[in-house]
Write a protein that holds these residues in place. Structure first.
Motif, short mmCIF file in Angstrom:
data_model
loop_
_atom_site.label_atom_id
_atom_site.label_comp_id
_atom_site.label_asym_id
_atom_site.label_seq_id
_atom_site.Cartn_x
_atom_site.Cartn_y
_atom_site.Cartn_z
N GLN A 241 0.80 -1.22 0.00
CA GLN A 241 0.00 0.00 0.00
C GLN A 241 0.83 1.28 0.00
OE1 GLN A 241 -2.46 0.66 3.44
NE2 GLN A 241 -3.69 2.24 2.46
N ARG A 242 2.01 1.25 0.61
CA ARG A 242 2.79 2.48 0.73
C ARG A 242 3.16 3.06 -0.64
NH1 ARG A 242 7.65 3.97 5.00
NH2 ARG A 242 8.07 6.05 4.14
N GLU A 243 3.15 2.23 -1.65
CA GLU A 243 3.46 2.73 -2.99
C GLU A 243 2.53 3.86 -3.43
OE1 GLU A 243 5.41 0.34 -6.34
OE2 GLU A 243 4.10 -1.13 -5.37
N ILE A 244 1.32 3.91 -2.88
CA ILE A 244 0.39 4.95 -3.33
C ILE A 244 0.91 6.34 -3.01
CG2 ILE A 244 -1.56 3.37 -3.09
CD1 ILE A 244 -2.46 5.05 -0.65
N LEU A 245 1.81 6.44 -2.02
CA LEU A 245 2.39 7.74 -1.67
C LEU A 245 3.32 8.26 -2.76
CD1 LEU A 245 3.17 7.06 2.10
CD2 LEU A 245 1.27 8.38 1.16
N ASN A 246 3.64 7.40 -3.73
CA ASN A 246 4.51 7.81 -4.84
C ASN A 246 3.73 8.40 -6.02
OD1 ASN A 246 7.07 6.99 -3.72
ND2 ASN A 246 6.43 4.88 -4.03
N TYR A 247 2.47 8.71 -5.81
CA TYR A 247 1.68 9.29 -6.89
C TYR A 247 2.37 10.55 -7.43
CZ TYR A 247 -2.40 11.10 -9.42
OH TYR A 247 -3.26 11.55 -10.39
N GLY A 248 2.69 10.55 -8.72
CA GLY A 248 3.36 11.68 -9.33
C GLY A 248 4.87 11.67 -9.20
N HIS A 249 5.43 10.72 -8.45
CA HIS A 249 6.84 10.77 -8.12
C HIS A 249 7.75 10.12 -9.16
CE1 HIS A 249 5.41 12.31 -4.38
NE2 HIS A 249 6.60 12.30 -3.82
N THR A 250 7.26 9.17 -9.93
CA THR A 250 8.14 8.49 -10.88
C THR A 250 8.64 9.48 -11.94
OG1 THR A 250 7.01 6.40 -10.50
CG2 THR A 250 8.38 6.55 -12.47
N LEU A 251 7.74 10.17 -12.58
CA LEU A 251 8.17 11.21 -13.52
C LEU A 251 8.78 12.39 -12.77
CD1 LEU A 251 8.24 12.15 -16.52
CD2 LEU A 251 6.15 13.43 -16.01
N GLY A 252 8.22 12.73 -11.62
CA GLY A 252 8.74 13.87 -10.86
C GLY A 252 10.20 13.72 -10.51
N HIS A 253 10.60 12.54 -10.04
CA HIS A 253 12.01 12.31 -9.71
C HIS A 253 12.88 12.39 -10.97
CE1 HIS A 253 11.24 10.06 -5.66
NE2 HIS A 253 11.15 11.37 -5.55
N ALA A 254 12.36 11.91 -12.09
CA ALA A 254 13.13 11.99 -13.34
C ALA A 254 13.34 13.45 -13.75
CB ALA A 254 12.40 11.22 -14.44
N ILE A 255 12.34 14.28 -13.54
CA ILE A 255 12.48 15.71 -13.85
C ILE A 255 13.52 16.35 -12.92
CG2 ILE A 255 11.30 17.95 -13.73
CD1 ILE A 255 8.78 16.50 -14.79
N GLU A 256 13.48 16.01 -11.65
CA GLU A 256 14.49 16.54 -10.72
C GLU A 256 15.90 16.17 -11.20
OE1 GLU A 256 13.35 16.83 -6.26
OE2 GLU A 256 12.44 14.97 -6.99
N HIS A 257 16.06 14.92 -11.63
CA HIS A 257 17.36 14.47 -12.13
C HIS A 257 17.76 15.25 -13.38
CE1 HIS A 257 20.13 11.68 -14.29
NE2 HIS A 257 20.63 11.52 -13.08
#
Length: 361
Positions: A241-257
């Motif tokens: 369930q904790r994965e739901i906290l990553n909503y928006g984060h997969t692309l978001g982290h790539a943008i930060e990089h």
């Protein structure tokens, strides 16, 4: 002043204290955690928190020795060289397993402090004192700690719960407005994945909702922390369930990089959520009005919702290194509707490109 306490059990058993004036009289919140065994405390802080760190040091001094370690601001703190500096301070001061670390700062500093606490002698006491909205509602709660590498964000780290979290809303009153609003991306995320009341409060009057002195502001912090506390208590090490906290984060982290970590985390996550919403529309039939609501609320907070078309290939390469990926399968948190998140496994990246096209200005 009245203080709200939210109980977290994931990875430990601790309280998140939310209120005002706690740093003016810190001993009631820190003393019981330290107990008689803690003889030395290291406060890890960025330059911008120097005055608060010095005052906190003076207030906690007495029966215990309190040292300061100033680290770079923002993502520059999350480097192995900075962690090594903190280890050096701890070693030279003869910190033992019964001593403690305080992380005083934004999300990057609490991530770093947590990682240092987790790794020094395989774990010492940790109190997180978040000083930004982002750190209060996300980074300081739940025990995710880590540092960045050249290959990506948070690829080195551990799960290590704090022994307490102290969220003094008074420290937010002097926060630059753009930094304050950037932190609200994580608040909005909580609204879409679990708590519609958050969205309603923001839409009713965004200026009041983002005023650190308002009751609405404190309510938003409490709601957001409550959601994270519930999720991490049920799934501390992100097995489900904790994965739901990553909503928006997969692309978001790539943008930060891609931006070499010069962007604020919330700005990148804002774009990541719009991408996740578009992906949800394509794969889960997320209603158009919910996708539009993402853009409307995020833009009311002056957060970005578009990104350059030419960046796609670089972003895709970075996302394939994301720690949520399983082999060659990319995974995204998507929505069936507000409060109904699910996990999408993506074997064919063409659908991702189509969703990304909706973000390009």
């Amino acid at each position: 002043m009245s203080t709200t306490q939210i109980h977290v059990t994931g990875g430990g058993d601790y309280l998140v204290n939310i209120g005002r004036g706690m740093l003016a009289d810190p001993e009631p919140f820190f003393g019981p955690i330290f107990g008689p065994a803690v003889n030395k405390v290291l406060i890890i802080h960025p330059p911008t928190m120097g005055a608060i760190a010095n005052k906190l040091r003076e207030q906690l001094m007495g029966e215990r020795e309190v040292l300061l370690a100033e680290v770079p601001d923002a993502e520059n703190a999350k480097r192995v060289e900075v962690a090594a500096f903190c280890w050096q301070v701890l070693g030279q001061a003869d910190f033992t397993r019964s001593d403690a670390i305080i992380g005083l700062g934004g999300g990057a500093v609490t991530d770093l402090a947590g990682f240092v606490a987790a790794t020094w002698l395989r774990g010492v006491k940790l109190i997180q004192v978040p000083t930004t909205v982002l750190a209060m509602v996300d980074a300081s709660v739940g025990g995710k700690t880590g540092i960045n590498t050249a290959e990506g964000k948070n690829l080195v780290g551990s799960f290590y719960a704090p022994h307490a979290v102290v969220c003094d809303l008074d420290v937010l009153e002097k926060l630059p407005r753009n930094e304050l609003l950037a932190g609200f991306a994580e608040v909005v995320k909580c609204g879409f994945i679990a708590e519609p009341e958050i969205l309603d409060i923001l839409e009713a009057d965004v200026d009041v909702a983002t005023d650190p002195t308002s009751t609405e502001f404190q309510r938003l912090i409490e709601l957001s922390v409550g959601i994270k506390a519930r999720v991490v208590s049920e799934d501390f090490t992100e097995q489900g369930q904790r994965e739901i906290l990553n909503y928006g984060h997969t692309l978001g982290h790539a943008i930060e990089h891609a931006e070499r970590y010069t962007w604020r985390h919330g700005a990148a996550i804002s774009i990541g959520m719009v991408f996740a919403a578009e992906l949800s529309r394509m794969t889960q039939n997320l209603p158009d009005e919910v996708v539009d609501r993402h853009r409307r609320i995020l833009e009311s907070l002056t957060l970005p919702t578009t990104y350059g078309a030419e960046a796609w290939e670089h972003l895709l390469t970075t996302m394939k290194r994301d720690k949520k990926a399983r082999g060659s399968m990319l995974r995204f948190v998507v929505l069936r509707d507000i409060g109904q998140p699910t996990i999408l496994n993506v074997p064919d990246t063409s659908i991702l490109f189509t969703a990304y096209q909706e973000l390009t200005a």
